[in-house]
Design a protein around this motif. Structure first.
Motif, PDB file in Angstrom:
ATOM      1  N   PHE A  32      55.855   1.431  -6.477  1.00  0.00           N
ATOM      2  CA  PHE A  32      55.749   2.074  -5.162  1.00  0.00           C
ATOM      3  C   PHE A  32      57.123   2.501  -4.637  1.00  0.00           C
ATOM      4  CE2 PHE A  32      51.482  -0.155  -4.002  1.00  0.00           C
ATOM      5  CZ  PHE A  32      50.789   0.853  -4.640  1.00  0.00           C
ATOM      6  N   VAL A  33      58.110   1.643  -4.814  1.00  0.00           N
ATOM      7  CA  VAL A  33      59.439   1.953  -4.279  1.00  0.00           C
ATOM      8  C   VAL A  33      60.013   3.197  -4.964  1.00  0.00           C
ATOM      9  CG1 VAL A  33      61.843   1.159  -4.208  1.00  0.00           C
ATOM     10  CG2 VAL A  33      60.004  -0.364  -3.491  1.00  0.00           C
ATOM     11  N   VAL A  34      59.909   3.240  -6.286  1.00  0.00           N
ATOM     12  CA  VAL A  34      60.466   4.405  -6.991  1.00  0.00           C
ATOM     13  C   VAL A  34      59.624   5.652  -6.690  1.00  0.00           C
ATOM     14  CG1 VAL A  34      61.142   5.360  -9.228  1.00  0.00           C
ATOM     15  CG2 VAL A  34      61.494   2.948  -8.744  1.00  0.00           C
ATOM     16  N   LEU A  66      53.900   7.477 -10.524  1.00  0.00           N
ATOM     17  CA  LEU A  66      54.226   6.074 -10.276  1.00  0.00           C
ATOM     18  C   LEU A  66      53.382   5.487  -9.142  1.00  0.00           C
ATOM     19  CD1 LEU A  66      58.096   5.900 -10.803  1.00  0.00           C
ATOM     20  CD2 LEU A  66      56.249   5.759 -12.462  1.00  0.00           C
ATOM     21  N   LEU A  67      53.088   6.298  -8.122  1.00  0.00           N
ATOM     22  CA  LEU A  67      52.218   5.784  -7.052  1.00  0.00           C
ATOM     23  C   LEU A  67      50.834   5.445  -7.609  1.00  0.00           C
ATOM     24  CD1 LEU A  67      52.588   5.504  -3.818  1.00  0.00           C
ATOM     25  CD2 LEU A  67      50.861   7.283  -3.764  1.00  0.00           C
ATOM     26  N   THR A  68      50.357   6.327  -8.494  1.00  0.00           N
ATOM     27  CA  THR A  68      49.047   6.080  -9.110  1.00  0.00           C
ATOM     28  C   THR A  68      49.080   4.813  -9.955  1.00  0.00           C
ATOM     29  OG1 THR A  68      48.544   8.434  -9.159  1.00  0.00           O
ATOM     30  CG2 THR A  68      47.329   7.041 -10.699  1.00  0.00           C
ATOM     31  N   GLY A  74      51.056   2.230  -9.713  1.00  0.00           N
ATOM     32  CA  GLY A  74      51.135   1.068  -8.822  1.00  0.00           C
ATOM     33  C   GLY A  74      49.781   0.755  -8.220  1.00  0.00           C
ATOM     34  N   MET A  75      49.094   1.813  -7.782  1.00  0.00           N
ATOM     35  CA  MET A  75      47.779   1.620  -7.170  1.00  0.00           C
ATOM     36  C   MET A  75      46.789   1.030  -8.172  1.00  0.00           C
ATOM     37  SD  MET A  75      45.288   4.550  -5.574  1.00  0.00           S
ATOM     38  CE  MET A  75      44.773   5.206  -7.162  1.00  0.00           C
ATOM     39  N   VAL A  76      46.800   1.568  -9.397  1.00  0.00           N
ATOM     40  CA  VAL A  76      45.844   1.089 -10.404  1.00  0.00           C
ATOM     41  C   VAL A  76      46.141  -0.369 -10.776  1.00  0.00           C
ATOM     42  CG1 VAL A  76      45.054   1.392 -12.792  1.00  0.00           C
ATOM     43  CG2 VAL A  76      45.292   3.378 -11.298  1.00  0.00           C
ATOM     44  N   TYR A  77      47.431  -0.708 -10.913  1.00  0.00           N
ATOM     45  CA  TYR A  77      47.758  -2.110 -11.215  1.00  0.00           C
ATOM     46  C   TYR A  77      47.325  -3.033 -10.070  1.00  0.00           C
ATOM     47  CZ  TYR A  77      50.518  -1.216 -15.438  1.00  0.00           C
ATOM     48  OH  TYR A  77      50.898  -0.892 -16.714  1.00  0.00           O
ATOM     49  N   TRP A  78      47.396  -2.531  -8.842  1.00  0.00           N
ATOM     50  CA  TRP A  78      46.964  -3.343  -7.700  1.00  0.00           C
ATOM     51  C   TRP A  78      45.430  -3.463  -7.688  1.00  0.00           C
ATOM     52  CZ3 TRP A  78      43.901  -3.061  -3.363  1.00  0.00           C
ATOM     53  CH2 TRP A  78      44.091  -4.046  -2.389  1.00  0.00           C
ATOM     54  N   PHE A 123      56.806  -0.034 -16.162  1.00  0.00           N
ATOM     55  CA  PHE A 123      57.632   0.524 -15.075  1.00  0.00           C
ATOM     56  C   PHE A 123      58.966   1.049 -15.607  1.00  0.00           C
ATOM     57  CE2 PHE A 123      61.260  -0.232 -12.298  1.00  0.00           C
ATOM     58  CZ  PHE A 123      60.993   0.686 -11.294  1.00  0.00           C
ATOM     59  N   TRP A 124      59.617   0.236 -16.425  1.00  0.00           N
ATOM     60  CA  TRP A 124      60.936   0.663 -16.912  1.00  0.00           C
ATOM     61  C   TRP A 124      60.828   1.842 -17.875  1.00  0.00           C
ATOM     62  CZ3 TRP A 124      64.793  -0.350 -14.073  1.00  0.00           C
ATOM     63  CH2 TRP A 124      64.833  -1.533 -13.328  1.00  0.00           C
ATOM     64  N   MET A 125      59.770   1.834 -18.702  1.00  0.00           N
ATOM     65  CA  MET A 125      59.585   2.973 -19.621  1.00  0.00           C
ATOM     66  C   MET A 125      59.367   4.259 -18.826  1.00  0.00           C
ATOM     67  SD  MET A 125      57.157   1.132 -22.419  1.00  0.00           S
ATOM     68  CE  MET A 125      56.914   2.461 -23.571  1.00  0.00           C
ATOM     69  N   ALA A 126      58.523   4.167 -17.797  1.00  0.00           N
ATOM     70  CA  ALA A 126      58.233   5.364 -16.987  1.00  0.00           C
ATOM     71  C   ALA A 126      59.493   5.825 -16.265  1.00  0.00           C
ATOM     72  CB  ALA A 126      57.126   5.051 -15.985  1.00  0.00           C
TER      73      ALA A 126
END
Lengths: 749, 69
Positions: free
Chosen positions: A315-317, A361-363, A365-369, A389-392
């Motif tokens: 979410f932050v990135v 990345l928002l998507t 984060g949302m899917v992981y949540w 996250f780091w790969m993306a």
């Protein structure tokens, strides 16, 4: 709870099955769309990777990539978040489970239709609106079903106040419908062929009003709604400033819709429209950053969680990428910056910062949540999510660094002059070759990003496998809203100003979803009308040029092939009034040259050179050989081979219908050669094809090309930009530069 | 006379400025309305809505509205 309230309690549960469906679809199309992106990224470095198969060529796959990422990946992500959050924010199950299912399956069917038709070459040639008319109608139907479902849920809600995320959803639903309908108005000329009802400048204006606002109301406002819902969820804190979110909403809704013309700076667009688009684009920076700051500050007091929680990292990135994109967008809209960046890879880098960073990345984060909550189990591996996250993130950094460098390199090389005042890099291919290392780096960055998605798939499937045998469906109880809204403020102050300050009126709006929706729609439509109506109605905006004539039937057929192959994805037909452009390509483009262009084909990027003045520059045989094998004619060219054009038979049987469609749109075929094209288009096309085939043979080329697709495309290429050099009716030929005998022969003179 | 002729002579060069003034007026109105101190409590309550998935015990639409209004 009072006895009166408890007597009215209603039981309800949320439909999470539809959310699970959309979530899987998001992941499926995210992988497919981005994989296609990686494939075409490699094709730019190694054109032969299309394997000589027409359906895999860059021009056809590029729109598949953009449509898949925008409408399939981001679209399904939006629906996932909306279906989850809307029910909970409104304390109501979706209005109709049937409509939810229709929406889901209808949308997936549309995506499949796009995945089949785009590689087959069926396209309207308008960016992000490539799909042909039957699919456009299906999109409208499915979108209306979605709208009914959401507004129906709002109508039966059990929460009076509409949280700001719902405002963003409403604005998106309404505006996307308006944009889609108006930009896709076209006249069918076959089952999967149509021509835009707009032409030239008007079509360009309409397209970029749509194109920019597709970014605004498909990739920005719905995702902001998701941010305002899921960011507080993940941080377990309310949004930093609800007030700022309201200001953010109204500012975006009012401003975004004006910004489209910045896509057309220095083109044949009227100056005032261009300036208007620039001013509103620059103004957009402030509310956008207000939203970004609001998102990031939601983590106040929770920053320590970011170190250990991959969801918050995503979410932050993502929000940071939103901030970067929405700073860069206004900057790119400033005319002087735009003159350098337009048509270059800089724009591609800008788009991908937004799409991969903000939307992607928002998507994720949302899917992981969502995944542990929807599957009612723990996430299989937080470490894998962290690795993703780091790969993306590194994938985006590699991609962006390479393509920003490519864009700047390209822009600077195009405009470089040497000490004698001549173009320093007159050969376009020189500027392309410089970019190849960056194209490789881009493909690498994209591959890393897609590899992250594969990791996510594994994590999600493993999580799904540990789900319970049956999902629990909690049942809630709440009272329905009273039908009549009573403002709880007991007494309103006297006087209009005092009442305005008390904001009684706005509380009423907030309670009335329909009124709110109408006001949002009015904001969007008024802004649109202010820009579009003058361009459509003021004659002086598009001065006519007497020598500009409609395409001959064969040229029109060639233009359709140009559209089928997606040539406009790499070649522009719009020379800007900048010295380095006129030096390189010739006379700058005039609005009056495009008056019969249904649709306009100005393009938005130059992977290859501009073609607006291509007509008559080279022999027919040159074009034939170039289509067969570009590097044989232009060493080191990265244009793929189009050898099938020399073997595919040209379908003459459709030409009459297409000329008729153009005539219906107002193209004056009746005034040319006594209106012969209106009845004998096929015969005219064959006559012109025979002349071009004879030319090819006379120039030392193969025999028997008259019935091949390539002759139509050559006819079209040889016409481009020539009308400006032809005498106007009533003028003698001597008053204008004379056409060469070969040019005259091609024109059928 | 066509509509395009009328529009052509309407002198619409100032459209950009009119649009700017329109936007500014709406922006100021929304800003005044949103940042009034008396709205603080209500809007803070509304801002917390995302955290409530289920109706709260003892909750009713009226009480929720009361909390944010």
């Amino acid at each position: 709870m009072t006895s009166a309230t408890s007597a009215q309690l209603e039981s309800f549960s949320y439909d999470d099955d539809i959310v699970r469906k959309f979530m899987w679809a998001t992941m499926l199309w995210g992988f497919v769309g981005m994989l296609v992106g990686v494939i075409i990224a490699f094709q730019l470095a190694v054109p032969a990777l299309n394997l000589g198969i027409p359906y895999l060529s860059f021009g056809r796959l590029r729109p598949l990539h953009t449509n898949a990422v925008i409408f399939a990946f981001a679209g399904n992500a939006i629906f996932t978040g909306i279906y989850y959050s809307t029910q909970r924010l409104l304390k109501a199950r979706m209005f109709s489970d049937g409509l939810s299912k229709f929406h889901f399956w209808g949308w997936q069917a549309i995506i499949v239709a796009a995945a089949l038709t785009l590689p087959l070459g069926y396209t309207q040639a308008k960016e992000y609106a490539e799909l042909e008319w039957p699919i456009d109608i299906a999109i409208a139907v499915v979108w209306v079903a979605f709208a009914i479902n959401v507004f129906g849920t709002i109508a039966k809600r059990r929460e009076r106040h509409l949280y700001v995320a719902i405002w963003f959803y409403i604005a998106s639903i309404v505006t996307v419908a308006v944009l889609h309908i108006f930009n896709n108005l076209s006249l069918p000329a076959g089952m999967l062929k149509s021509y835009s009802i707009y032409a030239g400048v008007q079509d360009a204006f309409m397209q970029w009003w749509y194109g920019h606002n597709a970014v605004a109301f498909f990739l920005t406002t719905p995702f902001l709604g998701l941010m305002y819902y899921f960011m507080p969820k993940a941080a377990e804190k309310p949004v930093f400033s609800y007030r700022l979110s309201i200001l953010h909403f109204w500012s975006l809704v009012f401003m975004y819709i004006w910004a489209g013309p910045h896509h057309l700076h220095y083109t044949a667009l009227p100056e005032w429209a261009s300036t208007l688009g620039m001013i509103f684009s620059v103004m957009l920076w402030m509310p956008s950053w207000g939203g970004m700051v609001n998102g990031l500050l939601t983590l106040r007091g929770a920053w320590h969680k970011v170190a250990t929680d991959p969801i918050l990292k995503f979410f932050v990135v993502a929000v940071t990428a939103y901030g970067m994109s929405t700073f860069e967008g206004p900057m790119l809209s400033i005319k002087t910056v735009n003159s350098l960046a337009h048509y270059t890879d800089w724009i591609i880098a800008h788009v991908h910062t937004g799409a991969l960073g903000w939307n992607g990345l928002l998507t994720f984060g949302m899917v992981y949540w969502l995944a542990p909550r929807l599957f009612q189990t723990k996430l299989h591996s937080t470490r894998l999510a962290e690795a993703h996250f780091w790969m993306a993130t590194f994938g985006i950094i590699i991609y962006a660094t390479a393509i920003y460098s490519a864009g700047l390199t390209q822009g600077l090389m195009w405009r470089a002059f040497d000490a004698t005042g001549r173009l320093q890099y007159p050969d376009f291919v020189e500027t392309v070759l410089k970019l190849l290392p960056m194209y490789w780096a881009r493909a690498l960055g994209g591959s890393l990003y897609v590899a992250g998605i594969v990791l996510m798939w594994y994590n999600l499937v493993m999580t799904w496998r540990s789900r319970p045998a049956t999902y629990q469906v909690p049942v809630y109880q709440a009272a329905p809203l009273p039908k009549k809204f009573t403002d709880p403020v007991p007494a309103l102050p006297n006087g209009a100003w005092a009442r305005f300050q008390a904001a009684h009126w706005h509380r009423i709006w907030e309670g009335k979803a329909l009124t709110f929706t109408v006001l949002t729609t009015v904001a969007v439509l008024v802004a649109s009308a202010f820009e579009i109506v003058p361009t459509f109605l003021i004659r002086s905006n598009v001065p006519s040029i007497a020598s500009v004539k409609p395409y001959t039937p064969l040229e029109l057929a060639g233009r359709d092939l140009y559209i089928r192959e997606g040539c406009f994805n790499c070649h522009s037909q719009m020379i800007r009034p900048l010295r380095h452009e006129t030096e390189r390509y010739g006379e700058y483009s005039k609005p009056g040259e495009s008056v019969y262009e249904h649709p306009f084909l100005w393009g938005s990027r130059r992977i290859g050179p501009d073609l607006a003045r291509e007509g008559g520059k080279r022999p027919d045989l040159w074009h034939l050989r170039h289509f067969e094998n570009p590097p044989a004619i232009t060493p080191k060219s990265i244009m793929p081979r189009y050898q099938w054009l020399t073997t595919n038979a040209l379908d003459y049987s459709v030409i009459q219908r297409r000329v008729d469609a153009m005539a219906m749109l107002g193209v004056p075929y009746g005034g040319i050669e006594g209106g012969r094209a209106l009845t004998q288009a096929e015969a005219m096309a064959k006559e012109q094809a025979a002349r071009i085939a004879a030319n090819i043979k006379a120039e030392g080329g193969p025999d028997g090309m008259a019935d091949k697709e390539v002759v139509a495309l050559i006819a079209y290429m040889q016409r481009l930009g020539k009308d400006l050099r032809m005498p106007a009716p009533g003028q003698t030929a001597s008053a204008q530069p004379a056409a060469t005998p070969a040019q005259a022969a091609r024109q059928g003179q | 006379m066509k509509l395009s002729d009328i529009m052509g002579h309407a002198g619409l060069a100032g459209f950009a400025q009119v649009a700017l003034v329109l936007f500014l007026a709406v922006f100021v109105a929304v800003a005044i309305r949103v940042f009034r101190p008396s709205r603080k409590t209500a809007l803070e309550a509304a801002g917390a809505m995302a955290l409530d998935d289920a109706p709260r015990e003892g909750d009713s639409p009226t009480s929720r509205l009361g909390a944010i209004a």
